[in-house]
Design a protein around this motif. Sequence first.
Motif, PDB file in Angstrom:
ATOM      1  N   THR B 126       8.985   2.210  -0.574  1.00 40.71           N
ATOM      2  CA  THR B 126       7.058   2.657  -0.421  1.00 40.71           C
ATOM      3  C   THR B 126       7.280   3.600   1.339  1.00 40.71           C
ATOM      4  OG1 THR B 126       6.528   0.038  -1.345  1.00 40.71           O
ATOM      5  CG2 THR B 126       5.081   1.754   0.215  1.00 40.71           C
ATOM      6  N   LEU B 127       7.633   3.256   1.772  1.00 36.52           N
ATOM      7  CA  LEU B 127       7.937   3.933   3.306  1.00 36.52           C
ATOM      8  C   LEU B 127       8.308   5.649   2.619  1.00 36.52           C
ATOM      9  CD1 LEU B 127       9.265   1.603   5.835  1.00 36.52           C
ATOM     10  CD2 LEU B 127       6.544   2.573   5.375  1.00 36.52           C
ATOM     11  N   THR B 128       9.425   5.863   1.899  1.00 29.94           N
ATOM     12  CA  THR B 128       9.952   6.380   1.701  1.00 29.94           C
ATOM     13  C   THR B 128       8.870   7.714   0.664  1.00 29.94           C
ATOM     14  OG1 THR B 128      11.612   5.818   0.970  1.00 29.94           O
ATOM     15  CG2 THR B 128      11.347   8.476   1.009  1.00 29.94           C
ATOM     16  N   ALA B 129       8.051   6.798  -0.271  1.00 32.50           N
ATOM     17  CA  ALA B 129       7.166   7.535  -1.323  1.00 32.50           C
ATOM     18  C   ALA B 129       5.623   8.591  -0.350  1.00 32.50           C
ATOM     19  CB  ALA B 129       6.482   6.573  -2.053  1.00 32.50           C
ATOM     20  N   ILE B 130       5.539   7.482   1.191  1.00 33.31           N
ATOM     21  CA  ILE B 130       4.438   7.933   1.288  1.00 33.31           C
ATOM     22  C   ILE B 130       4.823   9.580   2.567  1.00 33.31           C
ATOM     23  CG2 ILE B 130       2.491   7.458   3.010  1.00 33.31           C
ATOM     24  CD1 ILE B 130       2.750   4.687   1.551  1.00 33.31           C
ATOM     25  N   TYR B 131       5.807   8.215   3.483  1.00 35.76           N
ATOM     26  CA  TYR B 131       6.484   9.851   4.595  1.00 35.76           C
ATOM     27  C   TYR B 131       6.806  10.525   3.793  1.00 35.76           C
ATOM     28  CZ  TYR B 131       3.298   5.955   6.055  1.00 35.76           C
ATOM     29  OH  TYR B 131       1.808   5.618   6.917  1.00 35.76           O
ATOM     30  N   ALA B 132       8.342  10.478   3.050  1.00 36.94           N
ATOM     31  CA  ALA B 132       9.431  11.364   2.841  1.00 36.94           C
ATOM     32  C   ALA B 132       9.789  11.504   1.440  1.00 36.94           C
ATOM     33  CB  ALA B 132      10.478  10.140   3.582  1.00 36.94           C
ATOM     34  N   ILE B 186       6.980  -9.253   5.314  1.00 40.20           N
ATOM     35  CA  ILE B 186       7.320  -8.070   4.925  1.00 40.20           C
ATOM     36  C   ILE B 186       6.657  -6.998   3.334  1.00 40.20           C
ATOM     37  CG2 ILE B 186       9.013  -6.686   3.616  1.00 40.20           C
ATOM     38  CD1 ILE B 186      11.565  -7.020   5.071  1.00 40.20           C
ATOM     39  N   LEU B 187       5.500  -8.472   3.455  1.00 40.18           N
ATOM     40  CA  LEU B 187       5.213  -8.194   1.783  1.00 40.18           C
ATOM     41  C   LEU B 187       4.040  -8.013   2.562  1.00 40.18           C
ATOM     42  CD1 LEU B 187       5.362  -8.808  -1.217  1.00 40.18           C
ATOM     43  CD2 LEU B 187       4.242 -11.169  -0.896  1.00 40.18           C
ATOM     44  N   ALA B 188       3.275  -8.686   3.777  1.00 35.60           N
ATOM     45  CA  ALA B 188       2.090  -8.024   4.385  1.00 35.60           C
ATOM     46  C   ALA B 188       1.900  -6.812   4.496  1.00 35.60           C
ATOM     47  CB  ALA B 188       1.423  -9.075   5.247  1.00 35.60           C
ATOM     48  N   LEU B 189       3.073  -6.089   5.088  1.00 38.78           N
ATOM     49  CA  LEU B 189       3.356  -5.303   5.529  1.00 38.78           C
ATOM     50  C   LEU B 189       3.208  -3.971   4.159  1.00 38.78           C
ATOM     51  CD1 LEU B 189       6.155  -4.309   8.321  1.00 38.78           C
ATOM     52  CD2 LEU B 189       3.728  -4.334   8.518  1.00 38.78           C
ATOM     53  N   PHE B 193       0.946  -0.292   3.805  1.00 40.90           N
ATOM     54  CA  PHE B 193       1.520   0.358   3.084  1.00 40.90           C
ATOM     55  C   PHE B 193       0.819   1.121   1.895  1.00 40.90           C
ATOM     56  CE2 PHE B 193       4.184   0.097   6.716  1.00 40.90           C
ATOM     57  CZ  PHE B 193       3.891   1.058   7.233  1.00 40.90           C
ATOM     58  N   GLU B 194       1.094   0.089   1.145  1.00 41.06           N
ATOM     59  CA  GLU B 194       0.674  -0.099  -0.263  1.00 41.06           C
ATOM     60  C   GLU B 194      -1.261   0.960  -0.376  1.00 41.06           C
ATOM     61  OE1 GLU B 194       0.585  -2.865  -3.385  1.00 41.06           O
ATOM     62  OE2 GLU B 194       2.790  -2.076  -3.343  1.00 41.06           O
ATOM     63  N   LEU B 201       0.681   5.644  -4.765  1.00 41.68           N
ATOM     64  CA  LEU B 201       1.259   4.205  -5.589  1.00 41.68           C
ATOM     65  C   LEU B 201       1.077   3.549  -6.826  1.00 41.68           C
ATOM     66  CD1 LEU B 201      -0.321   1.370  -4.400  1.00 41.68           C
ATOM     67  CD2 LEU B 201      -2.139   1.579  -5.444  1.00 41.68           C
ATOM     68  N   ILE B 202       0.858   4.444  -8.110  1.00 40.88           N
ATOM     69  CA  ILE B 202       1.378   4.283  -9.163  1.00 40.88           C
ATOM     70  C   ILE B 202       2.958   4.735  -9.324  1.00 40.88           C
ATOM     71  CG2 ILE B 202       1.797   5.499 -11.358  1.00 40.88           C
ATOM     72  CD1 ILE B 202      -1.844   6.791 -11.031  1.00 40.88           C
ATOM     73  N   GLY B 203       3.812   5.628  -8.703  1.00 44.02           N
ATOM     74  CA  GLY B 203       5.317   5.485  -8.511  1.00 44.02           C
ATOM     75  C   GLY B 203       5.697   4.212  -7.344  1.00 44.02           C
TER      76      GLY B 203
END
Lengths: 451, 360
Positions: B126-132, B186-189, B193-194, B201-203
């Motif tokens: 998720t972090l990668t999808a958003i930032y990198a 981690i689920l909360a984090l 981020f989601e 998000l779809i990806g």
Amino acid sequence: MVLLSVDGVECRYGSVKILENVSFTVKDGDFVGIIGPNGSGKTTLLKSISRTLKPYKGTIILDKIDIYNIKSIDLAKQMAIVPQESNIGFSFTALDIVLMGRNPHMKRFQMESESDLTIVRKAMNRTNTWHLADRPINELSGGEKQRVVIARALAQEPKVLLLDEPLTHLDMINQLEIMDLVKELCTKEHLIVLAVIHDLNLAARYCSSLLLLKGATIFAAGSVENVLTSENIKAVFRVDTIVRKSLVTNSLFVIPLSPQKSSVPRNCAIHIIAGAGTGTVVMKALFDEGYEVTAGVLNMLDTDYETAELLKIPTVSEAPFSPITEESKRLLSEMIFKSAIVVVTSVPFGYGNLSNLETALEAAKRGIRTYVIDEVPIESRDFTAGIATALMVELKKSGAIFIKHPSELPTLVNATHDRIELRKHAQSEIPGHMKNKLNSFTKNADNKEVS
Amino acid sequence: MTADKVESKYSKRHSRWKLILLALIIALIAAIILCLNIGYAPIKFSDILTILGKQIPLLNGSINSSSVSPVNQAIILQIRLPRILAGAIVGAGLAAAGVMYQGVFRNPMADSYLLGASAGASLGYTLTAIYAGSLALTFLGLGIFQIIAFIGAVLTVFLVYFMSRVGNKVPITTLLLSGIVVNIFILALQTVFELRSGKALIGIVAWIAGGFSNITWLDIYAVFPFVMIGIVLAYFFTKDLNMLSMGDDTAQHLGVNTERVRQILLLISSLITGAVVSISGVIGFVGLIIPHMTRLVIGPDHRILLPASAIVGAIFLILCDSLARVATGASELPVGVITALAGTPFFIYLLRKRKTSYSL
């Protein structure tokens, strides 16, 4: 000769000392029982010897090697442990479990060989578990499971066998069979065996020596006779016991008496006429209630005599198997006439102890409250051609109270004691006009009790 | 059964195990060929065998592939085969890791997901999808998404492991508890981020659902060594796993260095999990249920359980993924749905069939 030396071992959990300054040496063929109350450090001692809990101080040397300086796989070739209870995950078969005992002797990728299987088969035959070989371990009974675990220990071919309360969940026959087996391993295969055992009688019967722990250290160690004394047991377990040698097993056995109640001492003397073990229960019960119990005339070596000795009860005694002499009868009279209450148990009467009954009758006639425990009809325990029976009838006429069972006694005695106390108060403190009322009240109560 | 028969059965055990593995490998190959046949483009079995045979170095000279169309060849070699092999590798890895987790922790519920591996990987993805997501970084054939997901999985398992260390030991209960807590955290984090991920998000959701739709040969080259070497290394410790099932103390008394074995197996299984999760996303059920199923059939000895579970896991996931591809016509089902739907009834059947209670 293989030696296991424990030297100056101290164990701690955090900063709490669980074991302190424990030192002893055992050699092959020794079967050492570790006994002691809960929390005295028995299991901890076993854990430190089995390398589960490293001592804070001290060393444990097996066959000249410090066990904390070798690999666990090398120790496993020398030492096997039978835990208190085996919770075996997954449904391995009994044979799988015993085969695991061969692990210390195998290389990482080696499969079990024919010779491993032979050793395992022998171990399972010894423990009488070979017929269970194909059964899942979780489906076996407690005794079967424990025997399988012992077989696994044997398959390790160890020099030292440690057992941590191996008998805890086992019934009598399994306890005996397992102890027989361990004893045999000790004498025939010259194993060193150390076992934590709660049952003092089993420990006394099977162990060659004992280690008695108290408060994290060794209280006594050595032969069973030297360690298992009623003084030691009293000091360590705080229980009064009678320790005797069994004629059947030729080993010591321990009979615990119930822990003494901390009752207020009652300033009231009770004399008990007993014999042949009929008075033991009564003596102990009244002693626990706080009465000043006396007993006699008793023959030495009589069970009741031993109980009296143990409870430190003043007793008029006579030589074993001897009739009561005039001198003893005089001492008895002195003792009995000072008592507030007299109890006659259902002891058999012969010409030898008839004087006891005569003196009791005398006391009843003098107005001393007398209780007769008539558990067994007098006719069937009268060996004096009717003299004792006649004396009993006389006793009843003189106001003695007959009860059927010793368990009724303490309540009745307590009631009598309370009345006596009340009367004493009435005579000293209560003004004159109240005395008569009270006297008639207590007399009525007495009469009710008799009827 | 008499005791003597038992003895001969045990002395023949090694050859029996070899036979089981051989049968399972044949079944795996059969499953691969069967599933190569499944798909929209109808391709004959004979063509499939020709195409595969052409790839085998010594055989290719004697095979005439002129009858096979190049399109079919591309479908088999570039689309279906990598996907099926990825399913096999991921299934084997998850099942093997499951055997290790269950054995090491003596707990039927222990699997890589309980210890946070999937949560960590998902967060990494998720972090990668958003930032990198635009970074074109690759390492050992893995893209940036895979690398970060892999790191997330391994880091989380070790965070859980070291969180639950008490003195020199890792009690099972604290381990599972900290696993659950870390998972929730981690689920909360992940949720936070989601919500901020916008179009990505779809990806993210598609990846978390798990699947093999975008698998390439590069993914397989990158992940295969982790799984294969991991399983081989773990096999060194299978006898120790047998003894660990009787508790740490007893295992130690039988000569097992329990803490070291535990650390090594935890490292191996986390690396395997991290690797497979990075290419397949989160596929539940395989790591939990395949070891149980295999144990019910062939018994609890880890020396056969580990390799057998790996192969059974491979077969199971290949079949499930093929079903996912074709089950609902045009759109694919997430493979995790199929694994759960197909596995549960079969597992219940095995559980009920046993007369005695199944105990771990």
